[in-house]
Design an enzyme around this catalytic site. Structure first.
Site, mmCIF file in Angstrom:
data_model
loop_
_atom_site.group_PDB
_atom_site.id
_atom_site.type_symbol
_atom_site.label_atom_id
_atom_site.label_comp_id
_atom_site.label_asym_id
_atom_site.label_seq_id
_atom_site.Cartn_x
_atom_site.Cartn_y
_atom_site.Cartn_z
ATOM 1 N N LYS A 307 63.508 -9.708 51.973
ATOM 2 C CA LYS A 307 64.726 -8.522 51.542
ATOM 3 C C LYS A 307 63.972 -7.022 50.489
ATOM 4 O O LYS A 307 63.073 -6.854 50.809
ATOM 5 C CB LYS A 307 64.477 -9.072 49.984
ATOM 6 C CG LYS A 307 65.446 -10.573 50.240
ATOM 7 C CD LYS A 307 65.452 -11.459 48.378
ATOM 8 C CE LYS A 307 66.189 -12.449 48.734
ATOM 9 N NZ LYS A 307 67.241 -12.688 47.127
ATOM 10 N N GLU A 401 58.032 -3.698 90.634
ATOM 11 C CA GLU A 401 58.656 -4.200 91.912
ATOM 12 C C GLU A 401 59.893 -3.062 91.765
ATOM 13 O O GLU A 401 60.372 -3.171 92.042
ATOM 14 C CB GLU A 401 59.077 -5.406 91.447
ATOM 15 C CG GLU A 401 58.190 -6.143 91.773
ATOM 16 C CD GLU A 401 58.881 -6.966 91.674
ATOM 17 O OE1 GLU A 401 60.124 -7.629 92.473
ATOM 18 O OE2 GLU A 401 57.999 -8.671 91.908
#
EC number: 1.3.8.7
Length: 421
Positions: A307, A401
């Site tokens: 909150k 990659e």
């Protein structure tokens, strides 16, 4: 819980041996014309996804932070993944594997990455190392090197990158000189995933000494046993993220490799090495999506509990809009890897889609990890919460990659060629 999970394992292994294989032969994966597009998974795909999800949440997540802290290689987790049939999924049935498609592997990879991308990368490193043999090896090579990985939880590695040759694969300096019935390998490799744990390597070396020789003829691909004399394994690198993954440099000094370990033949190595990416990049993208989904879930959970100014964070439009953007991005990234995987499993060249998926999912993983840290505020910057690890782990998805920039070069080339032709 342990007994229940044990029963799940036995059921899955039963599925793996019988129903899964019968449902996923190459013949059965061919789709009938006119059936249209479908988002529905097969029952076997759902089983594998559920098992990987359960494994990630119950066994990987509880220990991920500790592995990140120590950098220890997650041997127990890798052994467990192997026992569950979540590793080496690409290995053909005639070599003792499941012979699964890329789409199936992606579903597993996303779930593993949700738990820890270091673990997922170690497992995916195996797939990358195996792929050149899967697509280009002869029957003897496949049964010898892939078959052994179905008998015990062994690792392998894709040994291509060098200190001076990352994206510029054609710039590698490691040399292979043929002498009689064997080749002599000399050179240095760097940033090799599973480098210190591999049982064998796929190695790319220059076999044509002519510096002007075209890349598609200048390099040869080899299978190299890790215990071959002359191989010197460097120290484990301490990386920014994915710290439990094993990354090392490797020196090859007068390493002798028999001619029987050449893939296809002299000069075919570059094509073999690059061809592996069409099948592995969608799986890497799936890992990035797994991380992105974890970031979204952690941010949402926190926003529903925290909150500020008398309201829950989710009740502030600024935060709810951030969560909405994150949700949209992860869904689109997931669709990108699924399209790329579907294309290659359908027997079509998927280079265009694989690069889109790799670039987009890698970028989204980084964006969502950053947003998750922002939503958690100071807590997000602290190691007591998992999102700081996600932010560190995400970066490599834009690098390994094939960097995000290289993927864009590929996408641009493929896109422009479509219009030219």
């Amino acid at each position: 819980m342990a007994a229940g999970f044990g029963r799940c394992c036995r059921v899955l292994r039963s599925i793996s041996r019988f129903h899964w294989r019968s449902q996923h032969t190459k013949a059965n994966r061919q789709r009938e014309p006119g059936l249209g597009f479908s988002f529905e998974f097969t029952e076997q795909q759902k089983e594998f996804q559920a098992t990987a999800r359960k494994f990630a949440r119950e066994e990987i997540i509880p220990v991920a932070a500790e592995y990140d802290k120590t950098g220890e290689y997650p041997v127990p987790l890798i052994r467990r993944a192997w026992e569950l049939g979540l590793m080496n999924t690409h290995i053909p049935e005639n070599c003792g594997g499941l012979g699964l498609g890329t789409f199936d592997a992606c579903l597993i990879s996303e779930e593993l990455a949700y738990g820890c991308t270091g673990v997922q990368t170690a497992i995916e490193g195996n797939s990358l190392g195996q792929m050149p043999i899967i697509i280009a090896g002869n029957d003897q090579q496949k049964k010898k090197y892939l078959g052994r990985m179905t008998e015990e939880p062994l690792m392998c590695a894709y040994c291509v990158t060098e200190p001076g040759a990352g994206s510029d694969v054609a710039g590698i300096k490691t040399k292979a000189e043929k002498k009689g019935d064997e080749y002599i390998i000399n050179g240095q490799k760097m940033w090799i995933t599973n480098g210190g744990k591999a049982n064998w390597y796929f190695l790319l070396a220059r076999s044509d000494p002519d510096p002007k020789a075209p890349a598609n003829k200048a390099f040869t691909g080899f299978i190299v046993e890790a215990d071959t004399p002359g191989i010197q394994i460097g120290r484990k690198e301490l990386n920014m993220g994915q710290r439990c993954s094993d990354t090392r440099g490797i020196v090859f000094e007068d390493v002798k490799v028999p001619k029987e370990n050449v893939l296809i033949g002299d000069g075919a190595g570059f094509k073999v090495a690059m061809g592996a990416f069409d099948k592995t990049r969608p799986v890497v993208a799936a890992g990035a999506v797994g991380l992105a989904q974890r970031a979204l879930d952690e941010a949402t959970k926190y926003a529903l509990e925290r909150k500020t100014f008398g309201k829950l964070l989710v009740e502030h439009q600024a935060i709810s809009f951030m969560l909405a953007e994150m949700a949209m991005k992860v869904e689109l990234a997931r669709m990108s890897y699924q399209r790329a995987a579907w294309e290659v499993d359908s027997g079509r060249r998927n280079t265009y889609y694989a690069s889109i998926a790799k670039a987009f999912a890698g970028d989204i993983a980084n964006q969502l990890a950053t947003d998750a840290v922002q939503i958690l505020g100071g807590n997000g910057f602290n190691t007591e919460y998992p999102v700081e690890k996600l932010m560190r782990d995400a970066k490599i998805y834009q690098i390994y990659e094939g960097t995000s920039q290289i993927q864009r070069l590929i996408v641009a080339r493929e896109h422009i060629d479509k219009y030219k032709n």
